[in-house]
Every structure is written in structure tokens, then in C-alpha cells.
Design a protein around this motif. Structure first.
Motif, short mmCIF file in Angstrom:
data_model
loop_
_atom_site.label_atom_id
_atom_site.label_comp_id
_atom_site.label_asym_id
_atom_site.label_seq_id
_atom_site.Cartn_x
_atom_site.Cartn_y
_atom_site.Cartn_z
N VAL A 158 7.67 -31.76 3.09
CA VAL A 158 8.74 -32.73 3.28
C VAL A 158 9.50 -31.44 1.47
O VAL A 158 10.72 -32.02 2.00
CB VAL A 158 7.88 -34.17 3.18
CG1 VAL A 158 9.12 -34.78 2.77
CG2 VAL A 158 7.29 -34.39 3.77
N ILE A 203 15.40 -34.90 8.28
CA ILE A 203 13.88 -34.51 8.57
C ILE A 203 12.66 -35.72 8.42
O ILE A 203 12.83 -37.14 8.70
CB ILE A 203 12.76 -34.74 7.03
CG1 ILE A 203 13.66 -33.45 6.28
CG2 ILE A 203 11.15 -33.97 7.01
CD1 ILE A 203 12.88 -32.86 4.07
N VAL A 241 8.74 -37.13 10.13
CA VAL A 241 7.31 -36.62 10.36
C VAL A 241 6.83 -37.49 11.35
O VAL A 241 7.87 -39.04 11.20
CB VAL A 241 6.86 -36.87 8.76
CG1 VAL A 241 7.50 -35.99 8.23
CG2 VAL A 241 7.39 -38.09 8.45
N THR A 249 14.79 -36.08 18.06
CA THR A 249 13.25 -35.74 17.66
C THR A 249 12.08 -36.41 17.83
O THR A 249 10.99 -35.62 18.35
CB THR A 249 13.17 -36.92 16.42
OG1 THR A 249 14.84 -36.34 15.22
CG2 THR A 249 12.52 -36.65 15.61
N LEU A 272 6.24 -31.00 10.61
CA LEU A 272 7.55 -32.24 10.80
C LEU A 272 8.55 -31.73 11.56
O LEU A 272 8.31 -30.30 12.16
CB LEU A 272 8.10 -32.08 9.13
CG LEU A 272 8.76 -31.12 8.23
CD1 LEU A 272 10.07 -29.98 8.78
CD2 LEU A 272 7.85 -31.43 7.25
#
Length: 280
Positions: free
Chosen positions: A101, A121, A123, A158, A240
């Protein structure tokens, strides 16, 4: 005084040149290690030298030194060369220290600066794909996203990415809930254009894997297009997702768009940093 200033400037330039020049022999020898890194099998000297673009005699001299240091090893029976134990220790030390990250935050800061994109980002968290970092462009897309948001699997780029690359055991409960909502009769929570059967889902996720990226066009947020691309770890698992989005009028959503290419290039570099080696 002028002569002294010129001498100091010349000395500074020479010092800078030394720093830039490096040690050429190390860079030459590294070509052998680079070939061995990308070759799945041990190699004969002649083949290794040819791939590294040097003579066998020259390659042998480097390999003798590398073998003394444990960077390469030679099979006593076949004479073939491969990476040695110290090369493994180097790799393990790197993996133990790397923070995916943190690296992604740094890489996206550069991408944001270069292309003025809204990037983020995500996760996999306890509840699903979770946004953990966000940078707005200078022309905000007015996306109602914030840190900690959990993205739906079927209506967000995503979510589609994580659904495509994570084991089904992780995503099945969330997929089943969203699919059940889609099957409810109007005016429930069904969203036009979303999959309504397991076959629909499989076709959609197969497209994500084929292109190595997920995209949505005004689906989760009206008027907003988005891409999400994968970053893999050393074991080939999804570590990720990198997100880029923008208004429909300014953010092209086709697979060959500049935004997707830039995001994909960033993800490939990060995957490399995390130890991922794509199979050819």
C-alpha cells in the motif's frame, strides 16, 4: 576568485559525473543475473552468455565470482547455472520489508501529478473491497466515495476486479446477496445492466480476466466512468486494486484509453516490486 569558482564548479561536475557513471562491470555482470531470473530452468554457459549478449569466456569470469558469493550455483553433473542461495535470501529480505500500500500510494502520487487523474487504492477487507487511499484530480468527479467505503462487487469496477481474481470462497456470500437483490422484482434494489444469473456473472468476470482490468460506465455513480486494475504479490495473488475514475465527458472508458494504459503500467511496476513474475 573567478578561477577558484570555476575550479570548484569543475570539481563538483566531476563528482556528479562519478556518481552517475557507477561501476560498469557490475551492470554488465547483472545481465547474467537478469537472464537467470527470467529463465525457469538452469542454463548452459553458452546459452546464458548468448542471452546476456556476451562471450562465454567473459560470462564465465562473472559466474565464477557470483558463485563464490552464492549469487549463482552450478550443477556439478550437468554444469548448468541457476540462481544461488544468496539470491533467494536477497529476495526474501526484500519481500519481508515491502509495503504494497505504501508503494502504491507513492506510485499513484506520481501518476496523479503526471496525468491529473482521480486515483485510489482498494484492498480486500472484512466486509469486501475497501477504499484505503484517495487522491482527487483538479477537476473533481464529485464521486461520493471516501476512505473506508466498501465497494459492491457487481456494480463497481473495484468490486468486479476483486470478484474476478479472488477465490470464490471469499466472494461467494457477497455475490449471492447482490445477485438476490437483482432478482427482486421492481421497485426493489435491482440496477439496470447488472448480471441477474450466475452465467451472467461468469461472463462478466471472464471479460475482466481477459483484459486484465475492470471497468464500469456510469453504473455505480451516475455520470462517472471508472477503471480498476490488479496488483499481484509474489505468490500471484491479488494484493490490491488501483482505481482511476472521472466524469463521462472527460474520462474515456474503452480498453485502449490512455488512462487505462497509464494505470496498467503503474500496476505492473508495483507487481514487480512485490515479487510477481508474469508467466509468459
Amino acid at each position: 576568485m573567478a578561477n577558484l569558482a570555476e575550479a570548484c564548479a569543475h570539481e563538483h561536475d566531476a563528482s556528479e559525473e562519478k556518481l552517475r557513471s557507477g561501476v560498469q562491470s557490475i551492470e554488465v555482470g547483472f545481465r547474467l543475473l537478469e537472464v537467470l531470473t527470467h529463465e525457469p530452468r538452469a542454463m548452459m554457459l553458452r546459452d546464458l552468455a548468448q542471452r546476456a549478449q556476451m562471450s562465454p569466456a567473459k560470462a564465465h569470469r562473472y559466474l565464477v565470482s557470483f558463485a563464490r558469493l552464492g549469487v549463482v550455483a552450478q550443477d556439478p553433473l550437468s554444469g548448468r547455472y541457476e540462481l544461488g542461495g544468496f539470491a533467494l535470501q536477497l529476495g526474501l529480505a526484500r519481500l519481508a520489508r515491502v509495503d504494497g500500500v505504501k508503494l502504491a500510494r507513492q506510485a499513484l502520487a506520481v501518476l496523479h501529478e503526471q496525468r491529473d487523474l482521480t486515483v485510489g487504492i482498494a484492498v480486500w477487507g472484512n466486509q469486501g473491497p475497501t477504499v484505503v487511499h484517495w487522491i482527487e484530480s483538479s477537476y473533481p468527479a464529485k464521486a461520493s466515495l471516501k476512505l473506508g467505503d466498501v465497494m459492491p462487487l457487481l456494480s463497481s469496477a473495484t468490486g468486479l476486479l476483486f470478484a474476478a481474481y479472488l477465490p470464490r470462497s471469499k466472494t461467494a456470500p457477497m455475490l449471492e446477496r447482490e445477485l438476490a437483490q437483482q432478482r427482486e422484482p421492481p421497485p426493489a434494489h435491482a440496477t439496470p445492466g447488472l448480471p441477474r444469473t450466475q452465467d451472467d456473472i461468469e461472463r462478466l468476470l471472464a471479460e475482466v480476466r481477459t483484459h486484465g482490468a475492470a471497468r464500469v460506465e456510469g453504473r455505480l455513480l451516475p455520470g462517472i466512468n471508472a477503471f480498476c486494475v490488479p496488483v499481484f504479490d509474489a505468490a500471484g495473488n491479488l494484493a490490491l486494486g488501483l482505481i482511476a475514475l472521472g466524469r463521462e465527458s472527460a474520462f474515456e472508458i474503452h480498453w485502449e484509453s490512455e488512462a487505462r494504459a497509464a494505470l496498467n503500467e503503474c500496476a505492473q511496476r508495483l507487481s514487480y516490486e512485490l515479487g510477481f513474475s508474469a508467466k509468459v
